[in-house]
Design a protein around this motif. Structure first.
Motif, mmCIF file in Angstrom:
data_model
loop_
_atom_site.group_PDB
_atom_site.id
_atom_site.type_symbol
_atom_site.label_atom_id
_atom_site.label_comp_id
_atom_site.label_asym_id
_atom_site.label_seq_id
_atom_site.Cartn_x
_atom_site.Cartn_y
_atom_site.Cartn_z
ATOM 1 N N GLU A 231 80.940 53.467 44.762
ATOM 2 C CA GLU A 231 82.246 53.840 45.688
ATOM 3 C C GLU A 231 83.374 53.550 44.743
ATOM 4 O OE1 GLU A 231 83.081 52.471 49.465
ATOM 5 O OE2 GLU A 231 80.930 52.170 49.949
ATOM 6 N N ALA A 232 83.300 52.525 43.691
ATOM 7 C CA ALA A 232 84.327 52.272 42.880
ATOM 8 C C ALA A 232 84.536 53.482 41.819
ATOM 9 C CB ALA A 232 83.916 51.150 42.066
ATOM 10 N N LEU B 245 81.279 47.054 48.190
ATOM 11 C CA LEU B 245 80.205 46.543 47.264
ATOM 12 C C LEU B 245 80.650 47.439 45.721
ATOM 13 C CD1 LEU B 245 77.460 45.558 45.957
ATOM 14 C CD2 LEU B 245 76.478 47.478 46.866
ATOM 15 N N LEU B 246 81.188 46.459 44.728
ATOM 16 C CA LEU B 246 81.308 47.040 43.435
ATOM 17 C C LEU B 246 80.139 47.125 42.656
ATOM 18 C CD1 LEU B 246 84.536 44.649 42.890
ATOM 19 C CD2 LEU B 246 84.775 47.104 43.494
ATOM 20 N N MET B 247 79.814 48.449 42.253
ATOM 21 C CA MET B 247 78.612 48.581 41.151
ATOM 22 C C MET B 247 79.046 49.028 40.156
ATOM 23 S SD MET B 247 75.927 51.391 42.592
ATOM 24 C CE MET B 247 76.131 50.970 44.191
ATOM 25 N N ALA C 277 79.482 55.505 52.107
ATOM 26 C CA ALA C 277 79.122 56.112 50.750
ATOM 27 C C ALA C 277 78.432 57.470 50.876
ATOM 28 C CB ALA C 277 77.885 55.181 50.276
ATOM 29 N N ALA C 278 77.812 57.787 52.031
ATOM 30 C CA ALA C 278 77.297 59.064 52.128
ATOM 31 C C ALA C 278 78.469 60.208 52.234
ATOM 32 C CB ALA C 278 76.496 59.172 53.409
ATOM 33 N N ALA C 279 79.406 59.840 52.912
ATOM 34 C CA ALA C 279 80.584 60.968 52.973
ATOM 35 C C ALA C 279 81.186 60.910 51.555
ATOM 36 C CB ALA C 279 81.607 60.424 53.884
ATOM 37 N N LEU C 280 81.352 59.883 50.542
ATOM 38 C CA LEU C 280 81.981 59.860 49.396
ATOM 39 C C LEU C 280 80.871 60.580 48.500
ATOM 40 C CD1 LEU C 280 83.487 56.355 48.913
ATOM 41 C CD2 LEU C 280 84.762 58.452 48.858
ATOM 42 N N ALA C 281 79.750 60.634 48.698
ATOM 43 C CA ALA C 281 78.762 61.430 47.876
ATOM 44 C C ALA C 281 79.073 62.827 47.939
ATOM 45 C CB ALA C 281 77.429 60.986 48.396
ATOM 46 N N GLN C 282 79.205 63.307 49.569
ATOM 47 C CA GLN C 282 79.313 64.736 49.548
ATOM 48 C C GLN C 282 80.624 65.219 48.719
ATOM 49 O OE1 GLN C 282 76.904 66.673 50.551
ATOM 50 N NE2 GLN C 282 76.073 64.645 50.753
ATOM 51 N N ASP C 283 81.714 64.212 48.988
ATOM 52 C CA ASP C 283 83.087 64.690 48.402
ATOM 53 C C ASP C 283 83.008 64.700 46.872
ATOM 54 O OD1 ASP C 283 84.230 64.788 50.743
ATOM 55 O OD2 ASP C 283 85.103 62.326 50.476
ATOM 56 N N VAL C 284 82.253 63.923 46.319
ATOM 57 C CA VAL C 284 81.817 63.878 44.725
ATOM 58 C C VAL C 284 81.183 65.216 44.432
ATOM 59 C CG1 VAL C 284 80.520 62.845 42.902
ATOM 60 C CG2 VAL C 284 82.105 61.572 44.408
ATOM 61 N N LYS C 285 80.031 65.346 45.187
ATOM 62 C CA LYS C 285 79.364 66.615 44.894
ATOM 63 C C LYS C 285 80.251 67.878 45.073
ATOM 64 C CE LYS C 285 75.252 69.057 46.793
ATOM 65 N NZ LYS C 285 74.244 69.298 47.646
ATOM 66 N N SER C 286 81.109 68.053 46.050
ATOM 67 C CA SER C 286 81.910 69.056 46.020
ATOM 68 C C SER C 286 83.299 69.247 45.132
ATOM 69 C CB SER C 286 82.800 69.201 47.773
ATOM 70 O OG SER C 286 81.634 69.164 48.704
ATOM 71 N N CYS C 287 83.631 68.145 44.699
ATOM 72 C CA CYS C 287 84.867 68.109 43.897
ATOM 73 C C CYS C 287 84.546 68.005 42.325
ATOM 74 C CB CYS C 287 85.709 67.264 44.325
ATOM 75 S SG CYS C 287 86.394 67.445 46.011
ATOM 76 N N VAL C 288 83.321 67.484 41.987
ATOM 77 C CA VAL C 288 83.119 67.184 40.638
ATOM 78 C C VAL C 288 81.797 67.706 40.123
ATOM 79 C CG1 VAL C 288 82.819 65.110 39.073
ATOM 80 C CG2 VAL C 288 84.176 64.933 41.050
ATOM 81 N N GLU C 289 81.573 68.344 39.037
ATOM 82 C CA GLU C 289 80.458 68.802 38.248
ATOM 83 C C GLU C 289 79.492 67.824 38.117
ATOM 84 O OE1 GLU C 289 79.122 71.691 34.779
ATOM 85 O OE2 GLU C 289 81.119 71.144 34.880
ATOM 86 N N LEU C 290 78.298 67.893 38.762
ATOM 87 C CA LEU C 290 77.152 67.026 38.462
ATOM 88 C C LEU C 290 76.578 67.147 37.242
ATOM 89 C CD1 LEU C 290 75.756 66.473 41.964
ATOM 90 C CD2 LEU C 290 77.623 65.046 41.075
#
Length: 321
Positions: free
Chosen positions: A231-232, A247-249, A308-321
């Motif tokens: 999440e960080a 949780l800071l990872m 975390a699951a919601a943030l994962a989808q945001d990352v997948k949509s907005c950032v090139e994996l």
């Protein structure tokens, strides 16, 4: 051919046979069990009269010589045994003799020509997961021969062969860059599906709490050799101004005790900070001090929480994996 014969012999003997570093395009060191080692040389399918000349050119120092070929005729097998030279072929014939007390004699019953392709592994192991990650990060590798992929990723050719066979068995492999690009989203989801249980739990994840009652002011910089994930990292990649996540990872190449001392952390089974060993060296963090987006995405899904699951989808949509 070396890999095909090695896997067939390993299955027939029910003994692990590891392939050491190659000393040439057709030469390897094989280790059978704990003590039997062989200098393995692949020879082309030639007339038996030409074998003497080929064998005489080979060095006889070091481990016993083991000749590998597509198919070795009865006459050539007799000749090799007479000279005390071990052999194995893709048709299932083998004769191995070693001072460690090993004596193996196998007679194949397969027709002439290439032997059967070894079955693909049923799951990706840790090495396979790491290799797939590197292929996803470096798409140009897919067009390279096995040995070049092995050299670039620092995995043995056998790991590369097994991993590519696994991907091909799941319709997730192509050596054509354009086709690999089309398959990439499916490969990512397959990799992420196995990430938490196969790879992540081998990264020595440990939880910590802050030494003092009040945690440091958020956000704060990390020491060199560290990157955020989870999440960080998602907050940074998405440009979100938010409170510190529960949780800071983070991943770090620093010794664990040194890092804990620098960050003023103490071990705690349910602490709010999780430290992990990186598998994506070199770290090469960006200005946001984040792990690669694919790592962040996988860690978010591994957290298995709605947030975390919601943030994962945001990352997948907005950032090139």
């Amino acid at each position: 051919m070396l890999e095909q014969v090695r896997l067939g012999l390993q299955q027939a003997l029910a003994v692990r046979i590891s392939a050491g570093p190659a000393t040439g395009a057709a030469q390897q060191i094989w280790q059978l069990g704990a003590s039997a080692q062989f200098n393995v040389v692949a020879l082309p399918l030639v007339a038996e009269t030409a074998w003497n000349t080929a064998l005489d050119r080979l060095t006889h120092s070091g481990p016993p010589l083991l000749v590998v070929a597509e198919r070795i005729s009865q006459q050539a097998r007799t000749h090799l045994r007479t000279r005390g030279i071990c052999y194995a072929d893709a048709a299932g014939n083998a004769w191995l003799r070693h001072a460690a007390g090993l004596l193996v004699a196998l007679r194949g019953n397969q027709p002439a020509g290439p032997g059967p392709t070894p079955p693909a592994p049923t799951r990706l192991n840790v090495a396979g997961m790491r290799l797939v990650f590197l292929l996803l990060r470096t798409p140009a590798l897919v067009a390279c021969p096995v040995r070049e992929i092995a050299k670039a990723t620092r995995f043995s050719p056998s790991v590369v062969v097994r991993t590519l066979a696994y991907l091909a068995g799941h319709a997730l492999w192509s050596a054509e860059p354009a086709e690999w690009a089309a398959l990439r989203p499916a490969v990512i989801e397959h990799w992420v599906e196995h990430y938490a249980t196969t790879l992540r739990n081998r990264l020595n994840p440990q939880r910590y709490r802050w030494l003092t009652a009040a945690p440091p002011t958020w956000p704060y910089p990390l020491p060199a050799g560290c990157v955020w994930s989870g999440e960080a990292a998602a907050q940074r990649l998405l440009g979100l101004a938010a409170a510190p996540p529960p949780l800071l990872m983070l991943y770090s190449t620093l010794p664990r005790a040194q890092l804990a001392h620098q960050l003023q952390l103490v071990p705690c089974q349910r602490g709010p900070v999780e430290l992990l060993n990186p598998y994506f060296l070199p770290l090469s963090p960006d200005l946001e001090q984040c792990a690669p987006p694919l790592v962040v995405y996988a860690d978010l899904l591994a957290a298995a929480t709605p947030r975390a699951a919601a943030l994962a989808q945001d990352v997948k949509s907005c950032v090139e994996l």
